[in-house]
Scaffold this active site. Structure first.
Site, PDB file in Angstrom:
ATOM      1  N   PRO A  46      52.274  25.958  44.888  1.00 41.29           N
ATOM      2  CA  PRO A  46      51.844  25.928  43.502  1.00 41.29           C
ATOM      3  C   PRO A  46      50.852  27.058  43.257  1.00 41.29           C
ATOM      4  O   PRO A  46      50.157  27.495  44.160  1.00 41.29           O
ATOM      5  CB  PRO A  46      51.135  24.572  43.416  1.00 41.29           C
ATOM      6  CG  PRO A  46      50.533  24.372  44.765  1.00 41.29           C
ATOM      7  CD  PRO A  46      51.438  25.079  45.745  1.00 41.29           C
ATOM      8  N   GLY A  47      50.805  27.491  42.001  1.00 42.68           N
ATOM      9  CA  GLY A  47      49.849  28.518  41.620  1.00 42.68           C
ATOM     10  C   GLY A  47      49.302  28.225  40.245  1.00 42.68           C
ATOM     11  O   GLY A  47      49.764  27.291  39.581  1.00 42.68           O
ATOM     12  N   VAL A  48      48.302  29.020  39.829  1.00 36.62           N
ATOM     13  CA  VAL A  48      47.674  28.801  38.520  1.00 36.62           C
ATOM     14  C   VAL A  48      48.148  29.817  37.494  1.00 36.62           C
ATOM     15  O   VAL A  48      47.718  29.776  36.340  1.00 36.62           O
ATOM     16  CB  VAL A  48      46.134  28.833  38.619  1.00 36.62           C
ATOM     17  CG1 VAL A  48      45.640  27.636  39.419  1.00 36.62           C
ATOM     18  CG2 VAL A  48      45.643  30.140  39.234  1.00 36.62           C
ATOM     19  N   GLY A  49      49.016  30.727  37.909  1.00 36.41           N
ATOM     20  CA  GLY A  49      49.530  31.710  36.958  1.00 36.41           C
ATOM     21  C   GLY A  49      50.719  32.431  37.544  1.00 36.41           C
ATOM     22  O   GLY A  49      50.888  32.486  38.771  1.00 36.41           O
ATOM     23  N   GLN A  54      56.985  38.925  38.689  1.00 38.27           N
ATOM     24  CA  GLN A  54      56.949  38.256  39.998  1.00 38.27           C
ATOM     25  C   GLN A  54      58.248  37.533  40.309  1.00 38.27           C
ATOM     26  O   GLN A  54      58.490  37.158  41.464  1.00 38.27           O
ATOM     27  CB  GLN A  54      55.775  37.280  40.061  1.00 38.27           C
ATOM     28  CG  GLN A  54      54.418  37.986  40.054  1.00 38.27           C
ATOM     29  CD  GLN A  54      53.293  36.992  40.184  1.00 38.27           C
ATOM     30  OE1 GLN A  54      52.836  36.444  39.189  1.00 38.27           O
ATOM     31  NE2 GLN A  54      52.853  36.738  41.407  1.00 38.27           N
ATOM     32  N   GLY A 110      43.819  35.307  45.261  1.00 38.62           N
ATOM     33  CA  GLY A 110      45.057  35.537  45.993  1.00 38.62           C
ATOM     34  C   GLY A 110      46.175  35.757  45.001  1.00 38.62           C
ATOM     35  O   GLY A 110      45.953  35.739  43.788  1.00 38.62           O
ATOM     36  N   CYS A 111      47.372  35.975  45.512  1.00 39.07           N
ATOM     37  CA  CYS A 111      48.511  36.255  44.636  1.00 39.07           C
ATOM     38  C   CYS A 111      49.771  35.727  45.292  1.00 39.07           C
ATOM     39  O   CYS A 111      49.978  35.929  46.496  1.00 39.07           O
ATOM     40  CB  CYS A 111      48.631  37.760  44.412  1.00 39.07           C
ATOM     41  SG  CYS A 111      50.043  38.232  43.412  1.00 39.07           S
ATOM     42  N   LEU A 112      50.613  35.081  44.504  1.00 34.10           N
ATOM     43  CA  LEU A 112      51.861  34.538  45.043  1.00 34.10           C
ATOM     44  C   LEU A 112      52.804  35.641  45.517  1.00 34.10           C
ATOM     45  O   LEU A 112      53.748  35.371  46.254  1.00 34.10           O
ATOM     46  CB  LEU A 112      52.561  33.667  43.983  1.00 34.10           C
ATOM     47  CG  LEU A 112      51.781  32.425  43.529  1.00 34.10           C
ATOM     48  CD1 LEU A 112      52.501  31.741  42.375  1.00 34.10           C
ATOM     49  CD2 LEU A 112      51.574  31.459  44.686  1.00 34.10           C
ATOM     50  N   HIS A 153      44.257  38.836  36.060  1.00 34.14           N
ATOM     51  CA  HIS A 153      45.196  38.991  37.177  1.00 34.14           C
ATOM     52  C   HIS A 153      46.643  39.055  36.665  1.00 34.14           C
ATOM     53  O   HIS A 153      47.417  39.939  37.055  1.00 34.14           O
ATOM     54  CB  HIS A 153      45.000  37.815  38.138  1.00 34.14           C
ATOM     55  CG  HIS A 153      45.895  37.810  39.326  1.00 34.14           C
ATOM     56  ND1 HIS A 153      45.427  37.868  40.620  1.00 34.14           N
ATOM     57  CD2 HIS A 153      47.255  37.730  39.431  1.00 34.14           C
ATOM     58  CE1 HIS A 153      46.452  37.862  41.455  1.00 34.14           C
ATOM     59  NE2 HIS A 153      47.575  37.756  40.767  1.00 34.14           N
ATOM     60  N   GLU A 154      46.996  38.126  35.776  1.00 36.76           N
ATOM     61  CA  GLU A 154      48.393  38.067  35.309  1.00 36.76           C
ATOM     62  C   GLU A 154      48.731  39.242  34.405  1.00 36.76           C
ATOM     63  O   GLU A 154      49.831  39.792  34.491  1.00 36.76           O
ATOM     64  CB  GLU A 154      48.673  36.735  34.605  1.00 36.76           C
ATOM     65  CG  GLU A 154      48.467  35.490  35.451  1.00 36.76           C
ATOM     66  CD  GLU A 154      49.143  35.532  36.812  1.00 36.76           C
ATOM     67  OE1 GLU A 154      50.179  36.207  36.940  1.00 36.76           O
ATOM     68  OE2 GLU A 154      48.613  34.917  37.757  1.00 36.76           O
ATOM     69  N   HIS A 157      49.615  42.271  36.283  1.00 40.11           N
ATOM     70  CA  HIS A 157      50.990  42.294  36.793  1.00 40.11           C
ATOM     71  C   HIS A 157      51.932  42.997  35.816  1.00 40.11           C
ATOM     72  O   HIS A 157      52.889  43.643  36.236  1.00 40.11           O
ATOM     73  CB  HIS A 157      51.508  40.868  37.015  1.00 40.11           C
ATOM     74  CG  HIS A 157      51.178  40.290  38.367  1.00 40.11           C
ATOM     75  ND1 HIS A 157      51.578  40.877  39.535  1.00 40.11           N
ATOM     76  CD2 HIS A 157      50.502  39.172  38.721  1.00 40.11           C
ATOM     77  CE1 HIS A 157      51.158  40.145  40.571  1.00 40.11           C
ATOM     78  NE2 HIS A 157      50.492  39.104  40.099  1.00 40.11           N
TER      79      HIS A 157
END
Ligand code: ZN
Length: 196
Positions: A46-49, A54, A110-112, A153-154, A157
């Site tokens: 799971p992630g928050v964004g 991606q 961090g980043c997925l 962060h998003e 991307h």
């Protein structure tokens, strides 16, 4: 559309500027399906964004959501320090980010798409984001703390920027080491010990 894998650093889509979603696409079935796929991938991680590139998709769309269950390992003090608060799902198409000038706030991120690693990343504390939802309804959100970090962060991307371009490089580490050694220490201590 089904399940799409989250692409990893090294894939060129993560280094390109994503294209704008056109007015004709808004509210249209393929776009709604893509948004649903993004939400599912974010929650599954799971992630928050998550940003569309991606999933290998060249479109300016981000989704973000932070839930109580994702912050259980943080102490109340850590939550306050990070400005981490739950917020409901947001879908933002063609987001334009305005950074409210402030001293940098530094925390681990961090980043997925850079799976397994994290590093300290400086960000501004507050942002205003403008865009639309997936149906084209305009939205504006002014927010500070952790949601503002996620937005920075998003949105990065969508311009081909990863957190590794902004991180304090000496703090970059594998989560197996960062988690037990550094994550719960005050950021100033981490920086001093790692020479960052
Ligand atoms: Zn990321």
């Amino acid at each position: 559309m089904g399940k799409l894998d989250i692409v990893q650093a090294g894939h060129p889509v993560l280094r390109a500027r994503a294209r704008e979603v056109t007015p004709e696409e808004l509210g249209d079935k393929p776009l709604l399906t893509l948004v649903r796929t993004m939400i599912e991938a974010m929650r599954r991680a799971p992630g928050v964004g998550l940003a569309a590139p991606q999933l290998g998709i060249d479109k300016r769309i981000i989704v973000l959501e932070d839930a109580e269950k994702l912050m259980l390992r943080l102490t109340p003090e850590e939550r306050v320090a990070r400005g981490r608060v739950p917020f409901p799902l947001k879908v933002i198409v063609n987001p334009v980010l305005e950074l409210v000038p402030s001293d940098d706030i530094v925390f681990f991120e961090g980043c997925l798409s850079v799976r397994g690693y994290s590093a300290l990343v400086p960000r501004v504390n507050e942002v205003v984001v403008r865009g639309t939802d997936e149906k084209g309804t305009p939205l504006e959100w002014r927010v500070s703390g952790w949601p503002a970090r996620i937005l920075q962060h998003e949105c990065d991307h969508l311009d081909g920027t990863l957190y590794i371009d902004r991180m304090l490089t000496r703090t970059f580490g594998h989560n197996d080491e960062v988690g037990p050694r550094w994550f719960d220490l005050p950021v100033a201590v981490v920086r001093e010990k790692l020479g960052a």
